[in-house]
Design a protein around this motif. Structure first.
Motif, mmCIF file in Angstrom:
data_model
loop_
_atom_site.group_PDB
_atom_site.id
_atom_site.type_symbol
_atom_site.label_atom_id
_atom_site.label_comp_id
_atom_site.label_asym_id
_atom_site.label_seq_id
_atom_site.Cartn_x
_atom_site.Cartn_y
_atom_site.Cartn_z
ATOM 1 N N LYS A 71 16.993 47.263 45.296
ATOM 2 C CA LYS A 71 18.405 47.603 45.103
ATOM 3 C C LYS A 71 19.279 46.367 45.225
ATOM 4 N N LEU A 72 18.939 45.471 46.127
ATOM 5 C CA LEU A 72 19.718 44.244 46.278
ATOM 6 C C LEU A 72 19.599 43.367 45.031
ATOM 7 N N LYS A 73 18.398 43.310 44.462
ATOM 8 C CA LYS A 73 18.214 42.543 43.234
ATOM 9 C C LYS A 73 19.057 43.131 42.115
ATOM 10 N N TRP A 74 19.126 44.451 42.045
ATOM 11 C CA TRP A 74 19.936 45.142 41.046
ATOM 12 C C TRP A 74 21.420 44.817 41.230
ATOM 13 N N LEU A 75 21.858 44.632 42.488
ATOM 14 C CA LEU A 75 23.269 44.398 42.775
ATOM 15 C C LEU A 75 23.684 42.934 42.670
ATOM 16 N N GLU A 76 22.741 42.007 42.713
ATOM 17 C CA GLU A 76 23.123 40.594 42.778
ATOM 18 C C GLU A 76 23.915 40.140 41.556
ATOM 19 N N ASP A 79 29.042 38.660 38.871
ATOM 20 C CA ASP A 79 29.960 38.905 37.758
ATOM 21 C C ASP A 79 31.339 39.318 38.259
ATOM 22 N N PHE A 80 31.379 40.251 39.204
ATOM 23 C CA PHE A 80 32.665 40.712 39.732
ATOM 24 C C PHE A 80 33.431 39.562 40.376
ATOM 25 N N PHE A 81 32.708 38.732 41.120
ATOM 26 C CA PHE A 81 33.379 37.631 41.816
ATOM 27 C C PHE A 81 33.901 36.598 40.820
ATOM 28 N N THR A 139 36.781 42.740 45.344
ATOM 29 C CA THR A 139 35.413 42.429 44.924
ATOM 30 C C THR A 139 34.349 43.133 45.755
ATOM 31 N N PRO A 140 34.386 43.103 47.096
ATOM 32 C CA PRO A 140 33.364 43.846 47.858
ATOM 33 C C PRO A 140 33.395 45.339 47.561
ATOM 34 N N ALA A 141 34.591 45.877 47.327
ATOM 35 C CA ALA A 141 34.686 47.298 47.000
ATOM 36 C C ALA A 141 34.045 47.589 45.649
ATOM 37 N N ARG A 142 34.237 46.714 44.673
ATOM 38 C CA ARG A 142 33.626 46.929 43.350
ATOM 39 C C ARG A 142 32.098 46.932 43.464
ATOM 40 N N VAL A 143 31.565 46.025 44.290
ATOM 41 C CA VAL A 143 30.111 45.981 44.486
ATOM 42 C C VAL A 143 29.628 47.272 45.134
ATOM 43 N N LEU A 144 30.265 47.636 46.240
ATOM 44 C CA LEU A 144 29.838 48.836 46.963
ATOM 45 C C LEU A 144 30.028 50.088 46.120
ATOM 46 N N PHE A 145 31.145 50.154 45.409
ATOM 47 C CA PHE A 145 31.430 51.350 44.633
ATOM 48 C C PHE A 145 30.435 51.506 43.489
ATOM 49 N N LYS A 146 29.984 50.388 42.919
ATOM 50 C CA LYS A 146 28.947 50.474 41.890
ATOM 51 C C LYS A 146 27.682 51.080 42.491
ATOM 52 N N LEU A 151 24.021 39.070 51.147
ATOM 53 C CA LEU A 151 23.934 38.755 49.724
ATOM 54 C C LEU A 151 25.320 38.453 49.158
ATOM 55 N N GLU A 152 26.289 39.304 49.442
ATOM 56 C CA GLU A 152 27.636 39.093 48.910
ATOM 57 C C GLU A 152 28.213 37.768 49.389
ATOM 58 N N MET A 153 28.094 37.479 50.675
ATOM 59 C CA MET A 153 28.653 36.235 51.203
ATOM 60 C C MET A 153 27.963 35.015 50.595
#
Length: 436
Positions: A135-140, A145-147, A170-177, A388-390
């Protein structure tokens, strides 16, 4: 209402007997809702670790624990220090607020953040797919891109409020996805989350609490409605996956309400904390300019810089427990049913564990020993996503805006509460932005 005890409206146990038998010393000085502590808690906490490592605060009816070893012990011993009150308001809600809340009849069930083993173990096992490597690989890539989209929006400017214009959404866009929440709901959910932080960990007036309750109820209702919507029309997101897993496995003791309350918890824990951590870490890097330059020159230092940011000024500065029996902490007898505030941020600056703890050093060898993600059975499930986000944010910032610097003369503002720390603003400037 459900037939179990409501963890938002039940009052904390007052062990003082109305006489404040534990008052005096640092307990009478401690006020996490106002300056000077709110702006700079570190000098007070250093004094506490040295002179009175545990003290009783009459203001919040909590014992406050400040040393690394004691904090780690409390977090790691759920049999003696229960997590059941961690979501209950620090300041009990007035009768009018409770009546408004209970009239909505939410079927609330304790979640990961306010349950103990074996219930906590069962819930954690059910959520086993939340932050897997797959799942983390899917989100990276979406994270990157969002950032970069947020950085692209700064083109043509040479200054900005990086918290509001980059780190807010940006963190919300990642989490919301990940959770199946539409982008257009970001502003609404972020506003609800700030209100929730004040209702749970702040010290609002009774009138302010009553005014906040309708929005708090709307936030909860949104989560229950969203689970219903994703059950009817599943998407490629974790909540849809969790609902399908629930139907397929029929796990004993897990209901659809559990999933809605999990969503409520994830929506708070998974983006506001990262917004705050991003601002805190970049502020520390730009304040210690040589550390920023070092990071720009050597991106291999970024993973450890993330850990040092978490240690130096994490976004969750304190958390709570309640004693299940009479216990001794740092030589002090603490009665059963006492509320305990474990100050993670203080533990992270304890010189008995970290050399030169007030120095921000991205090369620090034991930076990862911080307790910002807690410790023991309640170690933060979302820590891999936060890391990952940081990592991505610092990689892209140092690559695309190496000339980034902080506008002088600004003072951070912090939400007055016991536990969440982050400024809503950080003014920065730069010479140019590199292309993607």
């Amino acid at each position: 209402m459900a037939d179990h005890e409501n963890f938002y409206t039940r009052p904390p146990v007052d062990v003082s007997g109305g006489k404040c038998p534990f008052s005096g010393g640092l307990g009478d000085e401690f006020n996490p809702f106002e300056d000077p502590y709110l702006s700079n808690p570190w000098s007070f906490l250093e004094k506490a670790r040295r002179e009175e490592p545990i003290f009783y605060s009459p203001l919040i009816n909590h014992w406050v624990v400040t040393r690394y070893d004691d904090v780690r012990r409390v977090l790691g011993d759920p049999e003696s220090f229960s997590n059941r009150m961690s979501q209950s308001p620090v300041k009990p809600w007035p009768k009018e607020a409770i009546e408004i809340f209970e009239a909505r009849g939410f079927p609330l069930i304790p979640n990961l953040n306010n349950s103990d083993p074996p219930e906590h173990t069962k819930l954690r096992a059910f959520m086993r797919g939340a932050f897997t490597p797959r799942k983390l690989k899917w989100l990276e890539q979406p994270t990157r891109d969002f950032f970069n989209e947020a950085i692209d929006d700064l083109q043509g400017k040479q200054s900005a409020d990086i918290v509001k214009e980059v780190f807010h959404d940006t963190p919300a866009r990642v989490l919301f996805k990940m959770l199946g929440i539409p982008d257009e709901d970001i502003a609404m959910v972020k506003g609800w989350s700030e209100g929730r932080a004040l209702l749970t960990w702040g010290r609002l007036s009774d009138e302010e609490i009553v005014a906040q309750i309708p929005s708090f109820c709307d936030y909860l209702q949104y989560c229950f409605d969203r689970v219903d919507a994703l059950e009817a029309n599943p998407g490629e997101d974790y909540i849809s996956e969790l609902i399908q897993q629930w139907h397929a496995e029929k796990p004993e003791g897990i209901t659809k309400q559990n999933i809605a309350v999990m969503l409520f918890g994830l929506l708070m824990a998974g983006h506001d904390t990262t917004t705050n951590l991003s601002g805190n870490t970049v502020r520390a890097l730009l304040t210690h300019r040589e550390q920023w330059e070092l990071l720009c020159q050597d991106p291999s230092l970024i993973p450890n810089a993330v850990e040092e940011g978490l240690r130096y000024e994490g976004s969750v500065i304190a958390w709570r427990r309640v004693t299940t029996r009479d216990v001794e902490i740092a030589g002090v007898e603490v009665p059963a049913n006492s509320m305990v505030l474990v100050v993670l941020g203080s533990a992270n600056r304890d010189r008995s564990h970290f050399s030169d703890p007030d120095t921000f050093d991205i090369r620090r060898e034991n930076a990862r020993d911080h307790l910002s993600f807690s410790f023991g059975p309640h170690f933060c499930m979302g820590s891999p996503l936060a890391r990952l986000e940081m990592k991505v944010y610092l990689e892209e910032l140092t690559r695309r805006i190496p000339s980034l610097r902080m506008v002088p003369g600004q003072k951070p503002d912090y939400l007055p509460n016991t536990s969440h720390r982050g400024s809503s603003t950080l003014l920065v400037e730069w010479d140019r932005i590199e292309p993607r």
